[in-house]
Design a protein around this motif. Structure first.
Motif, PDB file in Angstrom:
ATOM      1  N   TYR A 191       0.890  -1.208   0.030  1.00 28.57           N
ATOM      2  CA  TYR A 191       0.078   0.087   0.149  1.00 28.57           C
ATOM      3  C   TYR A 191       0.675   1.183  -0.015  1.00 28.57           C
ATOM      4  O   TYR A 191       1.773   1.412   0.913  1.00 28.57           O
ATOM      5  CB  TYR A 191      -0.838   0.007   1.161  1.00 28.57           C
ATOM      6  CG  TYR A 191      -2.289  -0.889   0.930  1.00 28.57           C
ATOM      7  CD1 TYR A 191      -3.231  -0.621   0.378  1.00 28.57           C
ATOM      8  CD2 TYR A 191      -1.861  -2.368   1.220  1.00 28.57           C
ATOM      9  CE1 TYR A 191      -4.463  -1.509   0.245  1.00 28.57           C
ATOM     10  CE2 TYR A 191      -2.821  -3.233   1.056  1.00 28.57           C
ATOM     11  CZ  TYR A 191      -4.229  -2.850   0.581  1.00 28.57           C
ATOM     12  OH  TYR A 191      -4.966  -3.922   0.427  1.00 28.57           O
ATOM     13  N   LEU A 192       0.841   1.919  -0.978  1.00 29.93           N
ATOM     14  CA  LEU A 192       1.577   3.257  -1.253  1.00 29.93           C
ATOM     15  C   LEU A 192       1.191   4.298  -0.435  1.00 29.93           C
ATOM     16  O   LEU A 192       1.853   5.388  -0.283  1.00 29.93           O
ATOM     17  CB  LEU A 192       1.474   3.663  -2.548  1.00 29.93           C
ATOM     18  CG  LEU A 192       2.088   2.666  -3.824  1.00 29.93           C
ATOM     19  CD1 LEU A 192       1.769   3.288  -4.829  1.00 29.93           C
ATOM     20  CD2 LEU A 192       3.639   2.029  -3.662  1.00 29.93           C
ATOM     21  N   GLY A 193      -0.032   4.384  -0.100  1.00 26.46           N
ATOM     22  CA  GLY A 193      -0.744   5.527   0.537  1.00 26.46           C
ATOM     23  C   GLY A 193      -1.302   6.284  -0.607  1.00 26.46           C
ATOM     24  O   GLY A 193      -0.996   6.045  -1.627  1.00 26.46           O
ATOM     25  N   PRO A 194      -2.189   7.277  -0.360  1.00 29.80           N
ATOM     26  CA  PRO A 194      -2.703   8.043  -1.467  1.00 29.80           C
ATOM     27  C   PRO A 194      -1.753   8.624  -2.132  1.00 29.80           C
ATOM     28  O   PRO A 194      -0.782   9.337  -1.680  1.00 29.80           O
ATOM     29  CB  PRO A 194      -3.696   8.951  -0.726  1.00 29.80           C
ATOM     30  CG  PRO A 194      -3.954   8.381   0.520  1.00 29.80           C
ATOM     31  CD  PRO A 194      -2.842   7.613   0.845  1.00 29.80           C
ATOM     32  N   LEU A 195      -1.721   9.034  -3.619  1.00 34.21           N
ATOM     33  CA  LEU A 195      -0.910   9.316  -4.337  1.00 34.21           C
ATOM     34  C   LEU A 195      -1.487  10.828  -4.835  1.00 34.21           C
ATOM     35  O   LEU A 195      -2.508  10.816  -5.641  1.00 34.21           O
ATOM     36  CB  LEU A 195      -0.672   8.576  -5.738  1.00 34.21           C
ATOM     37  CG  LEU A 195       0.212   7.513  -5.562  1.00 34.21           C
ATOM     38  CD1 LEU A 195       0.324   6.565  -6.793  1.00 34.21           C
ATOM     39  CD2 LEU A 195       1.786   7.828  -4.870  1.00 34.21           C
ATOM     40  N   SER A 196      -0.788  11.919  -4.388  1.00 33.82           N
ATOM     41  CA  SER A 196      -1.446  13.255  -4.884  1.00 33.82           C
ATOM     42  C   SER A 196      -0.145  14.047  -5.174  1.00 33.82           C
ATOM     43  O   SER A 196       0.906  14.274  -4.705  1.00 33.82           O
ATOM     44  CB  SER A 196      -2.119  13.688  -3.763  1.00 33.82           C
ATOM     45  OG  SER A 196      -2.500  15.301  -4.245  1.00 33.82           O
ATOM     46  N   ARG A 197      -0.399  14.771  -6.294  1.00 29.66           N
ATOM     47  CA  ARG A 197       0.734  15.724  -6.827  1.00 29.66           C
ATOM     48  C   ARG A 197       0.433  17.255  -6.218  1.00 29.66           C
ATOM     49  O   ARG A 197       1.487  17.872  -5.942  1.00 29.66           O
ATOM     50  CB  ARG A 197       0.738  16.034  -8.172  1.00 29.66           C
ATOM     51  CG  ARG A 197      -0.569  16.660  -8.626  1.00 29.66           C
ATOM     52  CD  ARG A 197      -0.738  17.020 -10.058  1.00 29.66           C
ATOM     53  NE  ARG A 197      -2.059  17.057 -10.523  1.00 29.66           N
ATOM     54  CZ  ARG A 197      -2.417  17.609 -11.637  1.00 29.66           C
ATOM     55  NH1 ARG A 197      -1.435  18.268 -12.358  1.00 29.66           N
ATOM     56  NH2 ARG A 197      -3.802  18.053 -12.225  1.00 29.66           N
ATOM     57  N   MET A 198      -0.705  17.320  -5.455  1.00 23.46           N
ATOM     58  CA  MET A 198      -0.538  18.557  -4.458  1.00 23.46           C
ATOM     59  C   MET A 198       0.264  18.726  -3.294  1.00 23.46           C
ATOM     60  O   MET A 198       0.647  17.737  -2.614  1.00 23.46           O
ATOM     61  CB  MET A 198      -2.184  18.618  -4.142  1.00 23.46           C
ATOM     62  CG  MET A 198      -3.105  18.561  -5.119  1.00 23.46           C
ATOM     63  SD  MET A 198      -2.962  20.001  -6.282  1.00 23.46           S
ATOM     64  CE  MET A 198      -2.544  19.274  -7.931  1.00 23.46           C
ATOM     65  N   GLN A 199       0.766  20.004  -3.166  1.00 22.06           N
ATOM     66  CA  GLN A 199       1.468  20.277  -1.884  1.00 22.06           C
ATOM     67  C   GLN A 199       0.583  20.827  -0.992  1.00 22.06           C
ATOM     68  O   GLN A 199      -0.169  21.637  -1.161  1.00 22.06           O
ATOM     69  CB  GLN A 199       2.579  21.163  -2.304  1.00 22.06           C
ATOM     70  CG  GLN A 199       3.610  20.648  -3.498  1.00 22.06           C
ATOM     71  CD  GLN A 199       4.215  19.299  -2.894  1.00 22.06           C
ATOM     72  OE1 GLN A 199       4.738  19.429  -1.998  1.00 22.06           O
ATOM     73  NE2 GLN A 199       4.155  18.248  -3.746  1.00 22.06           N
TER      74      GLN A 199
END
Length: 375
Positions: A191-199
């Motif tokens: 499980y990668l954890g949620p992937l988000s490009r947001m900072q």
């Protein structure tokens, strides 16, 4: 394109599915980490995906690869029927992309492969990793069909070395039982954890009372846009709309509405941080972005897209988002209901850095004897 200039750098081949741009945007943090780990990254994608990624990574390497080009209907019933009719063609395209990959491997020898939901993007001779938030698949056609679909899904997933799930494991999962089913695939699952490009938001800045993010396949993207634009003739709240497309004429809008055809990652990040309320589809990548920033949202799942309908209901029950089906959507009522909705917040834990580091280290030691780490 020459990857032999410095053959001590690991070469990673990555390909995101073209079923909407969410698969592409959620690969952005993965690409950033791979570049931090001193890897060369080669992305196989279509022209629209490349247009998005090249804004973020102007020096990235690309190879043209057509996607599945899935088409939706004008309503829920037609969308379900249309997807079913396209299934034979999708299976043909999976075989076609696998043959394409075999030919590419005669020219390049990547150290490992990352496929975001592309079933044909694997090889037995090179470590191949599959990314999906849908281990179980919600079809909208009942439990029996869901079970058959999950078994078919696992049949394809088992061709890869590992399955990487962009979600939390357990009760804090954003995709519910889609990402945390009772039975996992037989291969290792991480499980990668949620992937988000947001900072994270640093400052409030100028407030945006209502931010609308349009996305997803046609014709439903345009159907939802027209529904909202008609409503905004009567609802005069200051609104910013990101249309999620390029090259098409902008519609005439009231003075209190600001339109953007497209917003790059930094601009969208600022808009999301400034938004008091967000309206969007229940696409999983948008969900990850909105919840990472702790924002309040009204999610309207794409009619006929059972995955979005399930996620919307899951998030409503968890009180992480206010959700409503498109056929019942009325803007003023939705805004009033959301104002009185008791939103919860969730802690986003990103685990993809050490998982990627481990994968890169396994190949980099063969080249340099040095284990690289992400900063």
């Amino acid at each position: 394109m020459n990857f032999n200039v410095n053959n001590t750098k690991p070469l990673i081949l990555l390909s995101p599915l073209d079923w909407g741009l969410g698969h592409t945007t959620r690969c952005i943090p993965i690409i950033h980490t791979l570049l931090q780990l001193n890897c060369d990254v080669l992305v196989a994608c279509n022209s629209r995906q490349k247009e998005l990624l090249i804004r973020e990574f102007p020096d990235l390497f690309f190879m043209p690869l057509e996607g599945y080009n899935v088409q939706y209907g004008t309503n829920k019933r037609r969308t379900i029927a249309r997807i079913i009719l396209q299934l034979p063609g999708i299976l043909i395209k999976i075989k076609r992309e696998h043959r394409w990959l075999k030919k590419l491997l005669q020219q390049f020898r990547p150290d490992f492969i990352i496929s975001d939901n592309r079933f044909g993007f694997y090889t037995r001779n090179i470590p191949s990793y599959f990314i999906t938030h849908q281990l179980a698949i919600e079809t909208g056609l009942g439990k029996k069909i869901n079970t058959i679909t999950r078994l078919l899904n696992y049949h394809f997933i088992h061709r890869f070395r590992e399955c990487w799930v962009p979600d939390n494991q357990g009760a804090s999962a954003l995709a519910g039982t889609l990402s945390n089913p009772g039975k996992l695939p037989a291969i290792p699952v991480q499980y990668l954890g949620p992937l988000s490009r947001m900072q994270p938001c640093n400052s409030a800045g100028t407030s945006i009372p209502l931010l609308i993010i349009l996305s997803g396949p046609e014709p439903q993207r345009s159907v939802f846009e027209q529904l909202l634009l008609q409503a905004l003739k009567q609802v005069t709240i200051a609104t910013t709309i990101v249309r999620g497309l390029t090259g098409k004429p902008a519609p005439v809008v009231p003075a209190h509405v600001t339109l953007y055809d497209h917003a790059d990652a930094a601009t969208l990040n600022s808009m999301l941080c400034a938004a008091e309320m967000i309206i969007s589809r229940a696409g999983y990548t948008t969900v990850m972005d909105v919840l990472k920033l702790g924002k309040k949202s009204i999610l309207v799942p794409t009619p006929g897209q059972a995955e979005q309908e399930y996620i919307a209901q899951w998030l409503l029950e968890k009180q992480l988002a206010y959700t409503i089906p498109q056929q019942a959507f009325e803007l003023q009522q939705a805004l009033e209901a959301a104002q009185h909705f008791d939103f919860n917040r969730i802690t986003i834990t990103e685990n993809y850095h050490p998982i990627l580091q481990q994968a890169v280290a396994a190949v980099s030691t063969k080249k340099t004897g040095v284990i690289l780490s992400a900063e």
